[in-house]
Write a protein that holds these residues in place. Structure first.
Motif, PDB file in Angstrom:
ATOM      1  N   UNK A   1       0.820  -1.237   0.000  1.00  8.94           N
ATOM      2  CA  UNK A   1       0.000   0.000   0.000  1.00  8.94           C
ATOM      3  C   UNK A   1       0.837   1.264   0.000  1.00  8.94           C
ATOM      4  N   UNK A   2       2.017   1.248   0.631  1.00  6.41           N
ATOM      5  CA  UNK A   2       2.820   2.474   0.704  1.00  6.41           C
ATOM      6  C   UNK A   2       3.302   2.937  -0.665  1.00  6.41           C
ATOM      7  N   UNK A   3       3.402   2.013  -1.603  1.00 11.43           N
ATOM      8  CA  UNK A   3       3.882   2.373  -2.941  1.00 11.43           C
ATOM      9  C   UNK A   3       2.766   2.660  -3.934  1.00 11.43           C
ATOM     10  N   UNK A   4       1.511   2.622  -3.490  1.00  9.43           N
ATOM     11  CA  UNK A   4       0.388   2.831  -4.399  1.00  9.43           C
ATOM     12  C   UNK A   4       0.132   4.305  -4.705  1.00  9.43           C
ATOM     13  N   UNK A   5       0.884   5.199  -4.079  1.00 11.70           N
ATOM     14  CA  UNK A   5       0.622   6.626  -4.254  1.00 11.70           C
ATOM     15  C   UNK A   5       1.160   7.170  -5.578  1.00 11.70           C
TER      16      UNK A   5
ATOM     17  N   UNK B   1       0.061  14.527  -4.792  1.00  7.77           N
ATOM     18  CA  UNK B   1       0.904  15.734  -4.859  1.00  7.77           C
ATOM     19  C   UNK B   1       2.325  15.466  -4.362  1.00  7.77           C
ATOM     20  N   UNK B   2       3.243  16.281  -4.830  1.00  2.47           N
ATOM     21  CA  UNK B   2       4.655  16.067  -4.513  1.00  2.47           C
ATOM     22  C   UNK B   2       4.910  16.106  -3.012  1.00  2.47           C
ATOM     23  N   UNK B   3       4.182  16.951  -2.278  1.00  2.00           N
ATOM     24  CA  UNK B   3       4.467  17.043  -0.841  1.00  2.00           C
ATOM     25  C   UNK B   3       4.025  15.790  -0.079  1.00  2.00           C
ATOM     26  N   UNK B   4       3.293  14.897  -0.735  1.00  2.00           N
ATOM     27  CA  UNK B   4       2.910  13.637  -0.080  1.00  2.00           C
ATOM     28  C   UNK B   4       3.868  12.492  -0.416  1.00  2.00           C
ATOM     29  N   UNK B   5       4.732  12.690  -1.401  1.00  2.00           N
ATOM     30  CA  UNK B   5       5.652  11.610  -1.785  1.00  2.00           C
ATOM     31  C   UNK B   5       6.967  11.761  -1.022  1.00  2.00           C
ATOM     32  N   UNK B   6       6.894  11.533   0.263  1.00  4.11           N
ATOM     33  CA  UNK B   6       8.075  11.717   1.114  1.00  4.11           C
ATOM     34  C   UNK B   6       9.001  10.510   1.120  1.00  4.11           C
ATOM     35  N   UNK B   7       8.564   9.383   0.604  1.00  2.00           N
ATOM     36  CA  UNK B   7       9.406   8.175   0.612  1.00  2.00           C
ATOM     37  C   UNK B   7       9.568   7.632  -0.790  1.00  2.00           C
ATOM     38  N   UNK B   8      10.668   6.920  -1.009  1.00  2.00           N
ATOM     39  CA  UNK B   8      10.927   6.243  -2.275  1.00  2.00           C
ATOM     40  C   UNK B   8      10.217   4.874  -2.278  1.00  2.00           C
ATOM     41  N   UNK B   9      10.090   4.255  -3.458  1.00  3.23           N
ATOM     42  CA  UNK B   9       9.546   2.881  -3.481  1.00  3.23           C
ATOM     43  C   UNK B   9      10.388   1.941  -2.631  1.00  3.23           C
ATOM     44  N   UNK B  10       9.728   1.153  -1.803  1.00  3.52           N
ATOM     45  CA  UNK B  10      10.435   0.315  -0.831  1.00  3.52           C
ATOM     46  C   UNK B  10      11.310  -0.738  -1.489  1.00  3.52           C
ATOM     47  N   UNK B  11      10.836  -1.330  -2.570  1.00  2.00           N
ATOM     48  CA  UNK B  11      11.603  -2.419  -3.173  1.00  2.00           C
ATOM     49  C   UNK B  11      12.836  -1.911  -3.909  1.00  2.00           C
ATOM     50  N   UNK B  12      12.795  -0.681  -4.419  1.00  2.00           N
ATOM     51  CA  UNK B  12      13.944  -0.134  -5.130  1.00  2.00           C
ATOM     52  C   UNK B  12      15.006   0.386  -4.154  1.00  2.00           C
ATOM     53  N   UNK B  13      14.596   1.008  -3.081  1.00  2.00           N
ATOM     54  CA  UNK B  13      15.538   1.595  -2.124  1.00  2.00           C
ATOM     55  C   UNK B  13      15.118   1.235  -0.713  1.00  2.00           C
ATOM     56  N   UNK B  14      15.343  -0.015  -0.299  1.00  2.00           N
ATOM     57  CA  UNK B  14      14.856  -0.424   1.026  1.00  2.00           C
ATOM     58  C   UNK B  14      15.623   0.198   2.188  1.00  2.00           C
ATOM     59  N   UNK B  15      16.902   0.564   1.987  1.00  2.00           N
ATOM     60  CA  UNK B  15      17.707   1.080   3.093  1.00  2.00           C
ATOM     61  C   UNK B  15      17.570   2.589   3.270  1.00  2.00           C
ATOM     62  N   UNK B  16      17.545   3.300   2.156  1.00  2.00           N
ATOM     63  CA  UNK B  16      17.434   4.758   2.213  1.00  2.00           C
ATOM     64  C   UNK B  16      16.106   5.147   1.592  1.00  2.00           C
ATOM     65  N   UNK B  17      15.055   5.057   2.386  1.00  2.00           N
ATOM     66  CA  UNK B  17      13.710   5.169   1.848  1.00  2.00           C
ATOM     67  C   UNK B  17      13.166   6.589   1.880  1.00  2.00           C
ATOM     68  N   UNK B  18      13.783   7.453   2.673  1.00  2.00           N
ATOM     69  CA  UNK B  18      13.241   8.805   2.855  1.00  2.00           C
ATOM     70  C   UNK B  18      13.722   9.708   1.725  1.00  2.00           C
TER      71      UNK B  18
END
Length: 528
Positions: free
Chosen positions: A485-489, A496-513
């Motif tokens: 669900x976290x990647x469905x945005x 909106x851009x201000x809601x996309x505070x994290x990267x896709x979990x599977x692509x960048x699991x360690x540095x997600x912010x």
């Protein structure tokens, strides 16, 4: 089982063959005799007329030679920065009449005013340096040479991409020069964490391949797997990124691409920032991005430059168009052949009147029209640009109208084929659009034999197949299957851009912010 055995047989037969090209040759060391080295170079290059050997001698003591290939090197660099310092320079190079360990650093740092100089210790390295645009300096008594960068490449300027155009966004695209492409990326990501790993693939073409990623963001396992697959390629030629794509992709026997390519530097930079890895190939304006998921093929770079509501609407249009481009002819065939009761009486009567006198069943009529359109499309692409529009006019208007008036096809079928073709052009990625074109024929055959039941059976099989695909270990259908669900945005809806505070979990699991979570704009009421 039979197909797997056939594939296994050809794979084993291919592995049993020797390595291609010149990769098995053992290195031949540089001889102390200058003439012997020059004779060896002439022999290996067939005494080609563009191999220039310029012999020089200073103070009648040390015989030297500068070897380069005309056309690959810049004559101004050769004359001003290599020949002139050797012949007329303040530092007399003739005092280094041997190749002692102390002589080459002095020559590199005080005689040749060029940054890219290296020692070459075997004939194979000399040949490789020559064909990469280097000039090689050899001397009597030296058992090694000195290569100096003097390349001159003819290249076109940075222009607007032809395959991925946008209304709002950067207008520059990659070129065929890998150095220019790397500079375009570094122009956007000015960070020392943007790392680059080089490889040379192809025993004959010696193609430069670069892998770029952001250290600390990209997944190490994916990077390791990419490098391992690149190192495992044993071929004689790599002329374009499509060669590499087929060598390193996870699945070969599937219509769906598992690696995406782009001509836009901003799209490649965005992929790097999300934790993906890109592969650049010298000579190709297309950059490979991996790993990838199915839904990324429907995202255009312009989605992030427009407002989120407009981008979401256009993205939904693309998904619907992809479904139409695959299913519309098969649905027409199924309904008009097996399920006429689903149509309103007026529409059914109109279709029956149109099909009166048409000699072919609906299935063959659809296949004939689709094949005709594919021929027209290929003709329009391959023909010169000056007469390409004429082919489109003749094919789309004259041929279509004449076929209807002659009673070969119905007018409704022409409308279906035209709408299908237009829907196919909406898909942003060309390789995914091709997948829809191939699957369209499979679905038409299923509809012509089993009706809607055949279409549903085929779609269920495709969904199961897509759920089993992987792209460098990443599930192809993520974040839908498996559900994240976290990647469905940023899939069907672009928030909106201000809601996309994290990267896709599977692509960048360690540095997600990606950014701060408190970026929502606030509105203060003005006190009148």
């Amino acid at each position: 089982m039979l197909i797997n055995r056939i594939i296994k047989f050809f794979y084993q037969k291919q592995n049993a063959q020797d390595d291609p090209g010149e990769g098995t040759e053992s290195p031949e060391p540089v001889a102390c005799s200058l003439q012997q080295n020059l004779d060896t170079i002439k022999k290996l290059t067939g005494s080609s007329s563009d191999i220039i050997i310029r012999k020089v001698q200073r103070n009648h003591s040390l015989q030297m030679a500068v070897v380069y290939i005309e056309g690959l090197t810049d004559n101004a660099i050769i004359n001003q920065h290599i020949l002139n310092p050797i012949i007329n320079g303040e530092q007399d190079i003739s005092v280094y009449a041997d190749s002692s360990p102390d002589s080459f650093p002095v020559i590199q740092n005080q005689v040749i005013p060029i940054g890219g100089t290296n020692k070459v210790q075997d004939i194979k390295a000399i040949i490789a340096a020559l064909f990469n645009g280097f000039a090689v300096i050899l001397a009597e008594g030296w058992n090694e040479g000195l290569s100096a960068a003097a390349s001159k490449r003819m290249q076109r300027g940075v222009e607007e991409p032809t395959s991925q155009t946008v209304i709002r966004g950067p207008k520059e695209g990659f070129t065929e020069n890998i150095g220019t492409n790397v500079a375009l990326l570094r122009h956007r990501i000015k960070s020392p964490k943007l790392w680059k790993i080089d490889r040379t693939i192809g025993t004959l073409t010696q193609t430069s391949v670069s892998v770029m990623y952001i250290e600390g963001v990209a997944t190490e396992s994916v990077l390791k797997e990419v490098l391992q697959r690149l190192d495992g390629i044993k071929t004689d030629s790599i002329l374009e990124g499509g060669y590499l794509e087929e060598f390193i992709q996870d699945h070969t026997f599937t219509p769906f691409p598992t690696i995406i390519n782009t001509e836009r530097p901003d799209s490649a930079a965005a992929a790097l920032l999300e934790g993906q890895v890109i592969v650049l190939v010298d000579g190709s304006p297309f950059v490979l991005i991996l790993p990838i998921t199915f839904f990324k093929f429907f995202i255009a770079s312009e989605d992030y430059y427009q407002r989120f509501d407009i981008s979401t609407f256009l993205r939904l249009i693309r998904f619907a168009s992809f479904a139409l481009s695959m299913l519309l002819p098969s649905l027409y065939v199924a309904v008009t052949t097996f399920h006429q009761e689903m149509l309103p009486s007026t529409l059914l009567y109109s279709l029956a009147v149109q099909r009166e006198g048409v000699p072919l069943p609906a299935l063959f009529e659809a296949i004939l029209m689709e094949l005709t359109f594919e021929i027209l499309r290929e003709a329009g692409i391959r023909m010169p640009r000056a007469i390409g529009p004429a082919i489109s006019i003749v094919g789309a208007l004259v041929l279509g109208q004449a076929a209807v008036q002659a009673g070969l096809v119905s007018a409704a079928m022409v409308i279906v084929v035209a709408l299908t073709a237009i829907s196919n052009f909406v898909v942003p990625q060309f390789n995914m659009a091709i997948a829809a074109r191939l699957l369209r024929f499979v679905l038409m055959l299923s509809a012509g034999t089993l009706g809607l039941f055949g279409i549903m059976s085929c779609l269920i099989f495709l969904l199961i197949h897509m759920a089993s695909l992987r792209s460098f270990g990443i599930p192809y259908m993520t974040p839908v299957a498996p559900m994240i669900p976290a990647n469905m945005k940023d899939i069907f809806v672009r928030v909106p851009w201000w809601m996309m505070s994290t990267r896709p979990k599977l692509f960048a699991p360690k540095n997600n912010v990606r950014q701060s979570a408190n970026l929502r704009p606030t509105h203060k009421k003005r006190n009148d």
